[in-house]
Design a protein around this motif. Structure first.
Motif, mmCIF file in Angstrom:
data_model
loop_
_atom_site.group_PDB
_atom_site.id
_atom_site.type_symbol
_atom_site.label_atom_id
_atom_site.label_comp_id
_atom_site.label_asym_id
_atom_site.label_seq_id
_atom_site.Cartn_x
_atom_site.Cartn_y
_atom_site.Cartn_z
ATOM 1 N N ASP A 145 22.722 -29.437 -8.735
ATOM 2 C CA ASP A 145 22.708 -30.558 -9.685
ATOM 3 C C ASP A 145 22.732 -30.019 -11.118
ATOM 4 O O ASP A 145 22.874 -28.807 -11.348
ATOM 5 N N LEU A 146 22.577 -30.903 -12.079
ATOM 6 C CA LEU A 146 22.741 -30.527 -13.483
ATOM 7 C C LEU A 146 21.687 -29.518 -13.930
ATOM 8 O O LEU A 146 21.980 -28.599 -14.716
ATOM 9 N N PHE A 147 20.464 -29.650 -13.457
ATOM 10 C CA PHE A 147 19.426 -28.677 -13.805
ATOM 11 C C PHE A 147 19.802 -27.286 -13.302
ATOM 12 O O PHE A 147 19.758 -26.293 -14.044
ATOM 13 N N HIS A 148 20.195 -27.206 -12.045
ATOM 14 C CA HIS A 148 20.525 -25.908 -11.466
ATOM 15 C C HIS A 148 21.833 -25.347 -12.025
ATOM 16 O O HIS A 148 21.970 -24.122 -12.163
ATOM 17 N N MET A 149 22.778 -26.206 -12.356
ATOM 18 C CA MET A 149 24.034 -25.731 -12.952
ATOM 19 C C MET A 149 23.777 -25.131 -14.343
ATOM 20 O O MET A 149 24.358 -24.102 -14.706
ATOM 21 N N THR A 150 22.902 -25.790 -15.113
ATOM 22 C CA THR A 150 22.559 -25.262 -16.438
ATOM 23 C C THR A 150 21.851 -23.921 -16.314
ATOM 24 O O THR A 150 22.192 -22.942 -17.000
ATOM 25 N N LEU A 151 20.876 -23.857 -15.427
ATOM 26 C CA LEU A 151 20.143 -22.617 -15.231
ATOM 27 C C LEU A 151 21.063 -21.518 -14.695
ATOM 28 O O LEU A 151 20.967 -20.355 -15.110
ATOM 29 N N HIS A 152 21.978 -21.895 -13.799
ATOM 30 C CA HIS A 152 22.886 -20.887 -13.261
ATOM 31 C C HIS A 152 23.795 -20.309 -14.347
ATOM 32 O O HIS A 152 24.042 -19.094 -14.386
ATOM 33 N N SER A 153 24.319 -21.149 -15.223
ATOM 34 C CA SER A 153 25.194 -20.640 -16.282
ATOM 35 C C SER A 153 24.449 -19.690 -17.203
ATOM 36 O O SER A 153 25.005 -18.699 -17.691
#
Length: 670
Positions: free
Chosen positions: A650-658
């Motif tokens: 989701d958006l939280f994990h996508m931000t953290l992944h980037s």
């Protein structure tokens, strides 16, 4: 002669005594001054105010005060008209400023409260922006292209008037140890007194006989002072200034307003192809500062880099491969992030700037990430020695609201505040200095964040909504954060989805305010020009209008996403939210999660110069290609959604992944 000798001896004795007394006095004075040096501020408080520098709770210089200078307000002072002991018109300051209408009304206590059903005109209205600024670099640009530095005055068109002895109608929030509730914070994100509300106050029943009358003009504010005497020297001085005729110089400055940077096209344009080249070049040769000494955490990240680069092909049903640059690398990187990554969240800093997220409104992305990150138990560690990354949890929105002096055109104190914060972090902990801040990151959605973090946080990984390559965004190091307008903090997924492709009969849709220079051009060429191109200006107020806006996005093939004052726009995520193919018109804008997503697979990117050919560009896309893009929009949607409890991808994990991904490819070992 026998009388002269005793006289000379007496003179020598007296001279020595005099020098001795002078030495004792000088020594006592120096000793006294050295002992009182730490208490200088306390002594200065006993002196007159003129020329004394004021400091707020955060020890940031706020300028000099005097009878003739503008009074620096505390932007978080609560004004309760119903409970104040002084009558209306007899409190501290009176602030008049020009702006657009706000969706707030006076409640029974005299506070401005957000109307829950008020429309947002495409949800990018100026409730949470300061449109009196409208520039990023802190510089003004005149009609000849010349720059002025920070703090430039507004010429003759001064749109802020402070008057002692009159009430201050500014945003109600208290800069104290009291913690603002979440509901109040939601109102903070939506409220901002301006031109429309002052007009409402002018005609409201709260006004009493003898109160200052306010008259508005399209270009300037004129303050009409009542004929009854005002018993303050400051107001007498103000009356004399206002009563005097406007000088010829001021008249010229009103007629020839300085153009802001956001009102002019950029001097250079970086195409999507050039951005891809920059990303690849950065991957090959990182400029990140190498650690002074390699730690176990650095070795773990370096090992992850090798595994990601040599990732084998995968077949994950949860991931739709055409959306990604390299789905195998993304999948492997994501797995290593879940297994390896540990983050230390600094506890330093006081609310409301730190640790107090705003979960609703235009800048909600930084608030949602902050809340979910601080309470996360999988990635967050209490021992900083175990951390690979360090998070600085401040809100750029609350920084602006707490410290910025409205209409001052000067944000130096905001940048100075973050500079002092980073210096305190470096002095208190050994981790910043080890890498120069390269393993630290921040998440900020306000337009001014690139300016506020420039220089002193230059090595940090910045997750920014204002991802503009012309204002310092570094492709391959920084992260383009999606700007999501959250209407309901309790239910961020409200109204999610849209009609199937076969029922989308509108070719293209846009409605919104005329922020910046691109949107007026869009309306010039396409408003009322073609029934298939539903291009409008601001939507009229009302709940029905808000629903009409949403239904238009749900029923359109393409949703136009032109830049506003800055390159970013919440319409990009809105289009994905309503399963409409986004058409991004914003030169130099780095799309969200650019390092892992292939935006050409599910969006249309149009150069600003090609706005006159917009319809031809959209009609030239084959039907099969459109159906493919619309399917991919539905597939990519889950990567742009906030959840109260984060879900995989989701958006939280996508931000953290980037953030993790860019750090992995940034690190170098000796």
């Amino acid at each position: 002669m026998e009388y002269l000798l005793p006289l000379c001896k007496l003179c020598h004795i007296e001279t020595r005594r005099w020098f001795l007394v002078m030495g004792v006095v000088a020594f006592t004075y120096v000793l006294f001054q050295s002992l009182l040096l730490p208490y200088g501020d306390a002594l200065r408080s006993l002196l007159p105010e003129d020329g004394i520098q004021k400091f707020d709770q955060y020890s940031i210089p706020m300028g000099h005060t005097s009878a003739k200078s503008t009074t620096v307000r505390n932007p978080l002072t609560v004004l309760d008209l119903a409970n104040t002991s002084a009558p209306v018109g007899k409190t501290d300051n009176y602030v008049l400023e020009k702006g657009s209408q706000r969706d707030s009304t006076l409640n029974a206590k005299g506070k401005y409260v957000k109307d829950e059903e008020s429309p947002r005109d495409g949800y990018e209205l100026s409730l949470v922006r300061n449109h009196d600024i409208g520039f990023e670099s802190g510089k003004m640009v005149d009609t000849n292209g010349n720059l002025e530095s920070d703090g430039t005055k507004n010429g003759g068109n001064n749109s802020i008037v402070h008057m002692d002895g009159q009430p201050s109608f500014e945003f109600p929030l208290a800069l104290s140890d009291k913690v603002t509730s979440e509901n109040e914070l939601e109102e903070i994100g939506e409220m901002d007194l301006d031109f429309g509300e002052l007009e409402e106050f002018k005609n409201s029943s709260l006004r009493k006989p003898g109160d200052t009358d306010v008259t508005f003009n399209s270009s300037t504010f004129m303050l009409q002072i009542p004929t009854s005497p005002v018993n303050t020297p400051h107001s007498q001085h103000l009356i004399s200034n206002i009563s005097s005729p406007v000088s010829e110089t001021n008249s010229k400055s009103i007629g020839k307003r300085k153009k802001m940077k956001s009102e002019m096209p950029p001097k250079s344009v970086t195409s999507l192809e050039q951005m891809n080249s920059i990303l690849l070049r950065h991957r090959r040769s990182s400029r990140a500062m190498r650690p002074r000494r390699s730690s176990l955490r650095d070795l773990e990240i370096f090992s992850a880099k090798s595994q990601i680069e040599h990732a084998s092909a995968i077949n994950d049903p949860e991931l739709y491969a055409p959306l990604f640059r390299n789905v195998s690398m993304f999948k492997r990187s994501y797995e290593l992030m879940e297994r390896t990554l540990k983050i230390y969240v600094y506890r330093d800093g006081k609310k409301p700037i730190f640790h107090q997220p705003i979960m609703k409104g235009l800048y909600a992305s930084e608030g949602w990430f902050m809340k979910l990150m601080e309470r996360n138990k999988h990635f967050v560690v209490k021992d900083p020695r175990k951390a690979h990354l360090f998070y600085m949890p401040f809100s750029s929105r609350m920084l602006e609201y707490t410290l910025y002096v409205r209409n001052s055109h000067n944000r130096t104190n905001l940048r100075q505040f973050l500079k002092e914060y980073s210096e305190n972090i470096a002095a208190k902990y050994p981790y910043w200095n080890r890498t120069g801040g390269a393993d630290h990151f921040l998440v900020a959605c306000h337009d001014w964040a690139p300016y506020e973090t420039r220089h002193h946080m230059e090595q940090c990984i910045k997750a920014l909504c204002n991802a503009d390559v012309t204002v310092g965004f570094k492709i391959g190091r920084d992260v383009s954060l999606p700007e999501t307008y959250v209407r309901s903090a309790r239910n961020p997924l409200r109204d999610l989805g849209g009609k199937p492709a076969s029922q989308r009969h509108i070719l293209a849709f846009y409605a919104g305010n005329m922020h910046g220079y691109v949107r007026p051009i869009l309306l010039k060429y396409w408003k009322d020009k073609n029934p298939d191109m539903k291009i409008f200006g601001p939507m009229p107020p009302g709940v029905a209008s808000k629903m009409n806006y949403i239904q238009h996005m749900k029923s359109s093939k393409y949703c136009i996403c032109p830049k506003g004052y800055e390159v970013n726009s919440p319409r990009v995520v809105e289009a994905i939210f309503y399963e409409c193919v986004p058409v991004i018109i914003s030169d130099n804008f780095v799309p969200p999660f650019f390092e892992v997503l292939d935006w050409e697979a599910f969006s249309v990117i149009v150069a600003e110069k090609d706005i006159p050919h917009l319809q031809d560009i959209l009609l030239s896309i084959p039907k099969d290609r459109y159906l493919e893009m619309q399917l991919r929009v539905r597939k990519v949607q889950k990567h742009f959604l906030w959840h109260a409890k984060p879900l995989k991808y989701d958006l939280f994990h996508m931000t953290l992944h980037s953030i993790w991904y860019n750090r992995v490819f940034q690190i170098k070992l000796r």
